[in-house]
Motif scaffolding. Structure first.
Motif, PDB file in Angstrom:
ATOM      1  N   GLU A   1       0.748  -1.236   0.205  1.00 40.23           N
ATOM      2  CA  GLU A   1       0.035  -0.019   0.089  1.00 40.23           C
ATOM      3  C   GLU A   1       0.976   1.409   0.036  1.00 40.23           C
ATOM      4  O   GLU A   1       0.411   2.301  -0.560  1.00 40.23           O
ATOM      5  CB  GLU A   1      -0.788  -0.052   1.218  1.00 40.23           C
ATOM      6  CG  GLU A   1      -1.956   0.820   1.141  1.00 40.23           C
ATOM      7  CD  GLU A   1      -3.054   0.869   2.419  1.00 40.23           C
ATOM      8  OE1 GLU A   1      -2.811   0.255   3.226  1.00 40.23           O
ATOM      9  OE2 GLU A   1      -3.930   1.610   2.287  1.00 40.23           O
ATOM     10  N   SER A   2       2.098   1.143   0.569  1.00 38.10           N
ATOM     11  CA  SER A   2       2.880   2.352   0.640  1.00 38.10           C
ATOM     12  C   SER A   2       3.299   3.040  -0.728  1.00 38.10           C
ATOM     13  O   SER A   2       3.502   3.964  -0.892  1.00 38.10           O
ATOM     14  CB  SER A   2       4.143   2.101   1.437  1.00 38.10           C
ATOM     15  OG  SER A   2       4.945   1.062   0.763  1.00 38.10           O
ATOM     16  N   GLU A   3       3.092   1.921  -1.638  1.00 36.50           N
ATOM     17  CA  GLU A   3       3.674   2.635  -3.074  1.00 36.50           C
ATOM     18  C   GLU A   3       2.462   3.550  -3.619  1.00 36.50           C
ATOM     19  O   GLU A   3       2.752   4.221  -4.191  1.00 36.50           O
ATOM     20  CB  GLU A   3       3.667   1.405  -3.846  1.00 36.50           C
ATOM     21  CG  GLU A   3       5.178   0.801  -4.129  1.00 36.50           C
ATOM     22  CD  GLU A   3       6.182   1.544  -4.762  1.00 36.50           C
ATOM     23  OE1 GLU A   3       6.202   1.525  -6.084  1.00 36.50           O
ATOM     24  OE2 GLU A   3       6.721   2.326  -3.994  1.00 36.50           O
ATOM     25  N   ILE A   4       1.187   3.229  -3.129  1.00 35.72           N
ATOM     26  CA  ILE A   4       0.013   4.219  -3.768  1.00 35.72           C
ATOM     27  C   ILE A   4       0.306   5.383  -2.750  1.00 35.72           C
ATOM     28  O   ILE A   4      -0.170   6.342  -3.441  1.00 35.72           O
ATOM     29  CB  ILE A   4      -1.105   3.379  -3.402  1.00 35.72           C
ATOM     30  CG1 ILE A   4      -1.189   2.316  -4.347  1.00 35.72           C
ATOM     31  CG2 ILE A   4      -2.351   4.426  -3.401  1.00 35.72           C
ATOM     32  CD1 ILE A   4      -1.820   2.496  -5.889  1.00 35.72           C
ATOM     33  N   ALA A   5       0.865   5.274  -1.710  1.00 29.19           N
ATOM     34  CA  ALA A   5       0.896   6.556  -1.129  1.00 29.19           C
ATOM     35  C   ALA A   5       1.858   7.474  -1.830  1.00 29.19           C
ATOM     36  O   ALA A   5       1.700   8.571  -1.911  1.00 29.19           O
ATOM     37  CB  ALA A   5       1.496   6.254   0.500  1.00 29.19           C
ATOM     38  N   GLU A   6       2.885   6.788  -2.246  1.00 27.34           N
ATOM     39  CA  GLU A   6       4.045   7.582  -2.913  1.00 27.34           C
ATOM     40  C   GLU A   6       3.262   8.041  -4.348  1.00 27.34           C
ATOM     41  O   GLU A   6       3.549   9.164  -4.742  1.00 27.34           O
ATOM     42  CB  GLU A   6       5.107   6.842  -3.373  1.00 27.34           C
ATOM     43  CG  GLU A   6       6.259   7.316  -4.235  1.00 27.34           C
ATOM     44  CD  GLU A   6       6.873   8.550  -3.550  1.00 27.34           C
ATOM     45  OE1 GLU A   6       6.697   8.591  -2.142  1.00 27.34           O
ATOM     46  OE2 GLU A   6       7.641   9.288  -4.184  1.00 27.34           O
TER      47      GLU A   6
ATOM     48  N   LEU B   1       1.643  11.137  -3.793  1.00 26.83           N
ATOM     49  CA  LEU B   1       2.372  12.448  -3.657  1.00 26.83           C
ATOM     50  C   LEU B   1       2.737  12.904  -4.785  1.00 26.83           C
ATOM     51  O   LEU B   1       2.951  14.046  -5.012  1.00 26.83           O
ATOM     52  CB  LEU B   1       3.435  11.963  -2.685  1.00 26.83           C
ATOM     53  CG  LEU B   1       3.166  11.907  -1.135  1.00 26.83           C
ATOM     54  CD1 LEU B   1       4.504  11.099  -0.352  1.00 26.83           C
ATOM     55  CD2 LEU B   1       2.740  13.134  -0.516  1.00 26.83           C
ATOM     56  N   ARG B   2       3.302  12.020  -5.757  1.00 20.56           N
ATOM     57  CA  ARG B   2       3.763  12.437  -6.977  1.00 20.56           C
ATOM     58  C   ARG B   2       2.656  12.982  -8.086  1.00 20.56           C
ATOM     59  O   ARG B   2       2.984  13.811  -8.709  1.00 20.56           O
ATOM     60  CB  ARG B   2       4.369  11.065  -7.652  1.00 20.56           C
ATOM     61  CG  ARG B   2       5.530  10.720  -6.984  1.00 20.56           C
ATOM     62  CD  ARG B   2       6.603   9.881  -8.140  1.00 20.56           C
ATOM     63  NE  ARG B   2       7.599   9.542  -7.202  1.00 20.56           N
ATOM     64  CZ  ARG B   2       8.508   8.616  -7.606  1.00 20.56           C
ATOM     65  NH1 ARG B   2       8.491   8.370  -9.127  1.00 20.56           N
ATOM     66  NH2 ARG B   2       9.427   8.249  -6.890  1.00 20.56           N
TER      67      ARG B   2
ATOM     68  N   ARG C   1       0.148  14.780  -6.793  1.00 16.96           N
ATOM     69  CA  ARG C   1       0.128  16.054  -6.198  1.00 16.96           C
ATOM     70  C   ARG C   1       1.198  16.882  -6.676  1.00 16.96           C
ATOM     71  O   ARG C   1       1.141  17.954  -7.098  1.00 16.96           O
ATOM     72  CB  ARG C   1      -0.048  16.051  -4.602  1.00 16.96           C
ATOM     73  CG  ARG C   1      -0.728  17.119  -4.070  1.00 16.96           C
ATOM     74  CD  ARG C   1      -0.538  17.427  -2.532  1.00 16.96           C
ATOM     75  NE  ARG C   1      -1.471  16.253  -1.938  1.00 16.96           N
ATOM     76  CZ  ARG C   1      -2.630  16.658  -1.584  1.00 16.96           C
ATOM     77  NH1 ARG C   1      -3.264  17.725  -2.281  1.00 16.96           N
ATOM     78  NH2 ARG C   1      -3.525  15.850  -1.091  1.00 16.96           N
TER      79      ARG C   1
ATOM     80  N   ILE D   1     -10.333  10.546  -2.481  1.00 17.82           N
ATOM     81  CA  ILE D   1      -9.761   9.117  -2.781  1.00 17.82           C
ATOM     82  C   ILE D   1      -9.641   8.264  -1.619  1.00 17.82           C
ATOM     83  O   ILE D   1      -8.705   8.696  -0.519  1.00 17.82           O
ATOM     84  CB  ILE D   1      -8.037   9.318  -3.543  1.00 17.82           C
ATOM     85  CG1 ILE D   1      -8.507  10.168  -4.713  1.00 17.82           C
ATOM     86  CG2 ILE D   1      -7.522   8.048  -3.698  1.00 17.82           C
ATOM     87  CD1 ILE D   1      -6.998  10.794  -4.978  1.00 17.82           C
ATOM     88  N   THR D   2      -9.961   6.767  -1.532  1.00 20.55           N
ATOM     89  CA  THR D   2      -9.350   6.162  -0.308  1.00 20.55           C
ATOM     90  C   THR D   2      -8.897   4.699  -0.950  1.00 20.55           C
ATOM     91  O   THR D   2      -9.233   4.327  -2.011  1.00 20.55           O
ATOM     92  CB  THR D   2     -10.973   5.746   0.375  1.00 20.55           C
ATOM     93  OG1 THR D   2     -11.619   4.946  -0.534  1.00 20.55           O
ATOM     94  CG2 THR D   2     -11.632   6.830   1.057  1.00 20.55           C
ATOM     95  N   THR D   3      -7.897   4.385  -0.243  1.00 25.99           N
ATOM     96  CA  THR D   3      -7.046   3.272  -0.890  1.00 25.99           C
ATOM     97  C   THR D   3      -7.137   2.176   0.574  1.00 25.99           C
ATOM     98  O   THR D   3      -7.051   2.611   1.626  1.00 25.99           O
ATOM     99  CB  THR D   3      -5.436   3.553  -1.036  1.00 25.99           C
ATOM    100  OG1 THR D   3      -4.838   3.968   0.365  1.00 25.99           O
ATOM    101  CG2 THR D   3      -5.245   4.890  -1.842  1.00 25.99           C
TER     102      THR D   3
ATOM    103  N   PRO E   1       0.622   4.449   6.228  1.00 20.22           N
ATOM    104  CA  PRO E   1       1.354   5.363   5.831  1.00 20.22           C
ATOM    105  C   PRO E   1       1.047   6.360   4.726  1.00 20.22           C
ATOM    106  O   PRO E   1       1.563   7.324   4.598  1.00 20.22           O
ATOM    107  CB  PRO E   1       2.658   4.394   4.915  1.00 20.22           C
ATOM    108  CG  PRO E   1       1.597   3.231   4.400  1.00 20.22           C
ATOM    109  CD  PRO E   1       0.703   2.942   5.540  1.00 20.22           C
ATOM    110  N   THR E   2      -0.271   6.307   4.451  1.00 23.62           N
ATOM    111  CA  THR E   2      -1.005   7.068   3.398  1.00 23.62           C
ATOM    112  C   THR E   2      -1.422   8.251   4.243  1.00 23.62           C
ATOM    113  O   THR E   2      -1.764   8.509   5.452  1.00 23.62           O
ATOM    114  CB  THR E   2      -1.943   6.470   2.509  1.00 23.62           C
ATOM    115  OG1 THR E   2      -2.934   5.737   3.322  1.00 23.62           O
ATOM    116  CG2 THR E   2      -1.275   5.335   1.434  1.00 23.62           C
TER     117      THR E   2
ATOM    118  N   ASP F   1      -4.262   9.585   4.145  1.00 21.96           N
ATOM    119  CA  ASP F   1      -5.619   9.919   4.942  1.00 21.96           C
ATOM    120  C   ASP F   1      -5.808   9.204   6.292  1.00 21.96           C
ATOM    121  O   ASP F   1      -6.716   8.699   7.051  1.00 21.96           O
ATOM    122  CB  ASP F   1      -6.666   9.238   4.086  1.00 21.96           C
ATOM    123  CG  ASP F   1      -6.102   7.696   3.373  1.00 21.96           C
ATOM    124  OD1 ASP F   1      -5.279   7.180   3.774  1.00 21.96           O
ATOM    125  OD2 ASP F   1      -7.167   7.235   2.548  1.00 21.96           O
TER     126      ASP F   1
ATOM    127  N   ALA G   1      10.163   7.776  -0.178  1.00 20.66           N
ATOM    128  CA  ALA G   1       8.788   7.551   0.238  1.00 20.66           C
ATOM    129  C   ALA G   1       8.479   6.593   1.583  1.00 20.66           C
ATOM    130  O   ALA G   1       7.928   7.038   2.337  1.00 20.66           O
ATOM    131  CB  ALA G   1       8.151   6.986  -0.806  1.00 20.66           C
TER     132      ALA G   1
END
Lengths: 434, 434
Positions: A205-210, A213-214, A216, A227-229, B74-75, B77, B120
């Motif tokens: 999931e941390s890859e989606i966080a990144e 960010l990118r 944005r 957006i919810t992940t 980590p995200t 939200d 990240a």
């Protein structure tokens, strides 16, 4: 401002965790389809004060509609209708015509259980036919009517939709409720929302966080999107909801996801891997069979969850014991002796055994250690080997194999394994490389 | 007055129904074991204001402890720690030692996915190491630490236990949390409760309503007991909770249930039918095998849910197609032609086929119409035929058969069928008559 709603799930059995709540999630999806914003879901016990407190909190939060589930049954602790009537300031009255209609339903029940006490049934009948004055009655699917209860004349506040607890009664009654004038009046302010779901497999999931960010940093106005992940059965799901003017912003965001995750993004139209595998099998006119050890039938159960799956699921082998692996799937006991039951080689033999035993086009073999016992340093708990094979005339079958170590307990390992197996079948049927 | 708690489950994916909440029910059971009364469970989205509103409501309801799950990832939200810190009036600060320990965990992750962006990961790491001043830190199971956050010095109000969302992280961390001084202080007023569960199979819930009325009429002071009844996977469950002085009252109530329901009361010690079947198979040194059509492997999956089930589950046949019924279970195609695949005769042939194919002592055959299509006037959707057979040397097998018409949709029919099958196996192994 969009119409907003709250959900109150009643029942001590749900609150105490003995019964999983299926209604809250289902109602949440239906509200979203209508463009109604869900503020909160509250789970409360059967005490009248609990239900009243939850109604008061949601009402204070300014919702337009409260949907309750449960508490309409025949027992003494089923009090939702009375509590809602009091909350809305509307007295309860016996609806005699309704009482008669419920009695007809109960007569069917009496013929199935002839020994039941008639007086007890009459009492239940009468209780379930008491409705708040001015409420819209929704015909019973079982024996409990639903209700749409607006605020008392001159009062302000949310309308309350009262639904029964059993999902097979609640779900059809929802459809009836949404057609009533009282319900439509309550949600008159609903906004149009669009929603898109992206699903990825094989990344944390941390890859989606990144990626967010990118996006944005690259100038995508993410504040215009909701957006919810989340991780769901081993997949990462990215759901975006937005109002129509943000369409271009959404498209820019999706393009960033596509660019950063070209191979792991497997669904951009809301489809699940289950649906994709079903569609690929149907499109290719192919049949499938399974041979499962650690998952013990869960993959076959998942494949046959879908109505119409008989068009491509022939069946499967549950080969929990080593004897079963030999007897049903033709796995050579000497192979098991040599490399162990949890091995790529045995997974391959199982996939081919499933094809042979059921004369199928696609075979899936799964063997692993679900735990909590049985792990070794070489093969810790969570080790699972997969093989999927596609029969190709007289040529050797095309196949993909995997060995993974999954985190989590027995439930997680078994459930996650069915997801991985479906993804391997999907890749195989799409002709992707191992 | 007993200690009281509230649960706040966070996450838009749970609120919107896309992910089923497993934490609320699990936490509810754990709180009950500690004698803590659960007031409410609230499910909220990821907006900080939603979490704050839920904390405020539960705090106003006078609870001593609030347990939150989720929102520690980590995200962007994932905001629970910050919202709780603000609610309790405790500023957030970076715990550098914790940051270092989390980094060690992340290095393992990086070796599995070498292409991940290091910056990240560093950012996620730092976010997860921010903790409220004065909180007790619970070591991460994954990468997120848990927290016990008491009210600010001099302030009144509940303590908040902050736990991560993934069940495999939350569950071990709960055990750590309950050992901390901060947690024990919060629930110092917990009462001792006793709880008994009775389970019945084969009666409608209205019969239990009548039993309660009769117990009351017979002088049992039901007000001293907290009784909840519910339908759960086709069984009626009666759970009674009471304080120790009401022991005699509970026994009087249980005696009334026993008297009115001598044959349908199958569990008086909390055991499930799954556990009883497992114990009967183990005690008799017997093995079991299945042959499933409409349930498609769900019964085998349910039997193998239990750790240690390899001692008695040999395996099973998923015979979804008629060809599979013939190939795997040896059902005569002429029999299917004559009486139809959904028939007592085919169920019997499946049970015997399972025994034969797996050399098992007990065989279970299930064949039915799960729907939504395939029903006929003679055999409507929901028609399911069962046969359970016990091999007895060279004598014909002892067997029990049933044909039922189950209400509900595809999911309900399939799930309910596995419950009925287990009850039939239980009766067979106990030597009860058909």
């Amino acid at each position: 401002m969009s119409a907003r709603a709250g959900i109150v799930v009643t029942g001590t059995e749900v609150l105490t965790g003995r019964v999983a709540d299926r209604n809250g999630p289902w109602l949440a999806e239906r509200l979203r389809e209508l463009g109604v914003d869900l503020a909160h879901t509250v789970i409360v016990g059967d005490r009248p004060s609990d239900v009243r407190d939850a109604l008061a909190w949601l009402s204070a939060a300014g919702v337009d509609l409260i949907v309750t589930s449960g508490g309409l049954g025949p027992t003494e602790d089923d009090l939702t209708a009375a509590v809602v009537a009091e909350f809305q300031g509307r007295p309860m009255a016996l609806d005699e015509a309704l009482e008669g209609r419920i009695w007809k339903v109960l007569e069917g029940l009496r013929s199935r259980w002839p020994d039941l006490d008639e007086e007890a049934i009459r009492r239940s009948n009468r209780k379930q036919a008491l409705v708040p004055d001015g409420a819209t009655v929704l015909e019973p699917v079982g024996t409990a009517p639903g209700l749409v209860v607006p605020p008392a004349p001159g009062a302000r506040g949310p309308s309350v939709l009262v639904l029964p607890g059993p999902p097979r009664e609640l779900q059809p009654m929802w459809a009836t409720a949404t057609g009533t004038a009282a319900f439509r009046a309550a949600i008159a302010d609903a906004t149009e929302y669009r929603q898109h779901t992206l699903r990825l497999f094989g990344i944390p999931e941390s890859e989606i966080a990144e990626t967010l960010l990118r996006a944005r940093a690259g100038g995508v106005d993410l504040d215009a999107l909701e957006i919810t992940t989340c991780l769901r059965r081993g997949e990462v799901e990215v759901v975006t909801r937005y109002e129509p003017p943000a369409q271009a912003t959404y498209e820019a965001f999706e393009a960033v996801v596509r660019e950063r995750h070209p191979t792991t993004l497997f669904s951009d139209d809301g489809s699940t891997v289950d649906e994709q595998v079903a569609a690929l099998l149907l499109a290719g006119g192919r049949t499938i069979a399974t041979a499962e050890s650690c998952t013990g039938g869960l993959l076959a159960g998942r494949l046959t969850d879908r109505a119409g799956s008989s068009a491509y699921v022939l069946g499967g082998l549950v080969v929990y014991s080593n004897e079963a692996k030999a007897m049903l799937a033709g796995v050579d006991p000497a192979l098991i002796e040599r490399v162990g039951a949890v091995s790529i080689e045995v997974a391959e033999a199982l996939a081919e055994g499933a094809i042979e035993a059921l004369d199928a086009d696609v075979g899936v073999g799964i063997t692993g250690i679900a735990g909590p016992d049985g792990g070794t340093p070489d093969k810790p708990v969570g080790t699972v080997c997969f093989s999927v094979a596609l029969r190709d005339g007289d040529a050797p079958p095309r196949r993909i194999t995997r060995r993974v170590v999954l985190p989590g307990g027995r439930f997680d390992v078994r459930d996650r394994s069915t997801t991985i197996a479906l993804h391997l079948v999907r890749r195989l049927l799409r002709g992707e490389a191992d």
